[in-house]
Design an enzyme around this catalytic site. Structure first.
Site, PDB file in Angstrom:
ATOM      1  N   HIS A 211      -7.548  -5.871  -0.460  1.00  0.00           N
ATOM      2  CA  HIS A 211      -5.985  -5.197  -0.327  1.00  0.00           C
ATOM      3  C   HIS A 211      -4.948  -5.986   0.242  1.00  0.00           C
ATOM      4  O   HIS A 211      -3.906  -5.620   0.299  1.00  0.00           O
ATOM      5  CB  HIS A 211      -6.541  -3.766   0.258  1.00  0.00           C
ATOM      6  CG  HIS A 211      -5.527  -2.919   0.245  1.00  0.00           C
ATOM      7  ND1 HIS A 211      -5.137  -2.269  -0.804  1.00  0.00           N
ATOM      8  CD2 HIS A 211      -4.931  -2.282   1.355  1.00  0.00           C
ATOM      9  CE1 HIS A 211      -4.000  -1.312  -0.535  1.00  0.00           C
ATOM     10  NE2 HIS A 211      -3.975  -1.216   0.651  1.00  0.00           N
TER      11      HIS A 211
ATOM     12  N   ASP B  39      -9.647  -5.033  -5.119  1.00  0.00           N
ATOM     13  CA  ASP B  39      -8.808  -4.092  -4.392  1.00  0.00           C
ATOM     14  C   ASP B  39      -9.316  -2.799  -4.208  1.00  0.00           C
ATOM     15  O   ASP B  39      -9.745  -2.181  -5.291  1.00  0.00           O
ATOM     16  CB  ASP B  39      -7.365  -4.306  -4.745  1.00  0.00           C
ATOM     17  CG  ASP B  39      -6.148  -3.920  -3.835  1.00  0.00           C
ATOM     18  OD1 ASP B  39      -6.375  -3.167  -2.891  1.00  0.00           O
ATOM     19  OD2 ASP B  39      -5.170  -4.536  -4.090  1.00  0.00           O
TER      20      ASP B  39
ATOM     21  N   SER C  25       0.550  -1.247  -0.127  1.00  0.00           N
ATOM     22  CA  SER C  25       0.044  -0.129  -0.014  1.00  0.00           C
ATOM     23  C   SER C  25       0.903   1.194  -0.083  1.00  0.00           C
ATOM     24  O   SER C  25       1.834   1.361  -0.858  1.00  0.00           O
ATOM     25  CB  SER C  25      -1.023  -0.213   1.291  1.00  0.00           C
ATOM     26  OG  SER C  25      -2.066   0.809   1.206  1.00  0.00           O
TER      27      SER C  25
END
Length: 342
Positions: A321, A294, A154
């Site tokens: 995610h 995601d 991320s």
């Protein structure tokens, strides 16, 4: 560099990874809508071989190592997301050490987890450069500057890509996991995902965002609908993930300053940050990971593949995610194969 051996009580003979103590009556985002345990420990099969801190100016960066840094294979340095979400949710990556022979280094970025907390620091202190310098400092203190691989998740993927764009001589490979290439892309794409939520959910979110009541229970419950679809689709949420949620709730300094009150309401200093201009400078072999559902959508991730010359992209069909939690077997195999091929 301060190094301490792992205490028996740290692992409790079962690999339990303790994190900083948090109040047990706090309710992080979405807990009210989930069957999760309000605990501050993570069940792990893999205990650390070493833990310690390295000095970073007047502060300290906490880390743990699984495997042997002197074993000859470049370690995998895991750069967590948030910013401000400590390493706990990425602890399953420790299993890669035994599988591949590559040691795995987790660390907590400054301001959260086991690293120095600075809740009263001026917002201008928290910059991308601060965390880039911290990563360089950690790599240097651990003595791995001549050979290492980065795994960034991320926000951590953006940070790792920016590091890689400097072409450090010792960087052997890069994994960019579930990372947008820019926050403007992220904001555009999460808006589209919000628009597709069940009727009334986005209206509830917007009402509280406009009123500044993003700490209310109603807002948290509406956030949970998004998180269940686009952050982690495992039910109930794994303890590794909830541990990080509680940590962020306990000290939201970095997350609130740089990101904002939630994954999709980005009001912080990163709202316009992008790594797109530097991606063409990345020369390390790069593995890009993302999930079909995601919050870092395919459109937000695609610039990595288009701009990094030596890159390939693996899409996890049943993940959002966190494919390392949602499709762990395939995730471990894909990353292990990448490491073995370096």
């Amino acid at each position: 560099m301060s190094v301490t051996p792992v205490k028996p009580e740290d692992a409790a003979a079962e690999g339990v990874e303790p994190v900083a103590t948090v109040a047990q009556d706090v309710e992080p985002v979405a807990t009210a809508a989930r069957n999760v345990e309000p605990v501050a420990v993570v069940d792990e099969d893999v205990a650390a071989d070493a833990k310690g801190t390295v000095p970073y100016g007047p502060y300290e960066t906490w880390y743990r190592v699984t495997g042997d840094l002197s074993g000859g294979r470049p370690p995998l340095v895991v750069v967590h997301g948030g910013p401000g979400s400590p390493h706990d949710y990425l602890l399953p990556l420790a299993a890669l050490a035994a599988r591949t022979g590559h040691p795995v280094v987790h660390y907590d970025q400054l301001g959260n987890g086991g690293s120095t907390r600075l809740p009263d620091q001026d917002p201008g202190f928290w910059t991308v450069q601060l965390f880039l310098d911290e990563l360089d400092n950690l790599i240097g203190h651990l003595g791995i500057v001549d050979g290492y691989v980065l795994f960034g998740h991320s926000w951590g993927g953006m940070l790792a890509a920016r590091h890689a764009a400097e072409r450090p001589a010792g960087l052997r490979g890069l994994v960019v996991a579930n990372s947008p290439a820019s926050y403007p892309l992220w904001r555009r794409e999460t808006k589209a995902l919000r628009d597709a939520l069940p009727p009334g959910v986005d209206a509830t979110l917007r009402r509280h965002e406009a009123a500044g009541t993003t700490t209310s229970a109603e807002y948290r419950e509406a956030v949970a609908v998004f998180y269940e679809r686009h952050v982690c689709r495992v039910t109930p949420w794994p303890r590794a993930y909830t541990a990080s949620l509680y940590e962020v709730h306990d000290d939201p300094t970095v997350y609130a300053t740089m990101n904002g009150p939630s994954e999709f309401h980005v009001t912080g200093t990163l709202r316009d940050w992008t790594v797109e201009p530097c991606l063409g400078s990345v020369t390390a072999p790069t593995l890009i990971l993302s999930g079909r559902h995601d919050e870092a959508t395919e459109a937000a991730v695609r610039p990595y593949q288009e701009l990094i010359p030596d890159s390939r992209w693996e899409l996890f069909e049943h993940s959002s995610h966190m494919p390392h939690l949602e499709e762990p077997d395939r995730f471990q195999r894909v990353v292990a194969d990448f490491l073995t091929a370096l």
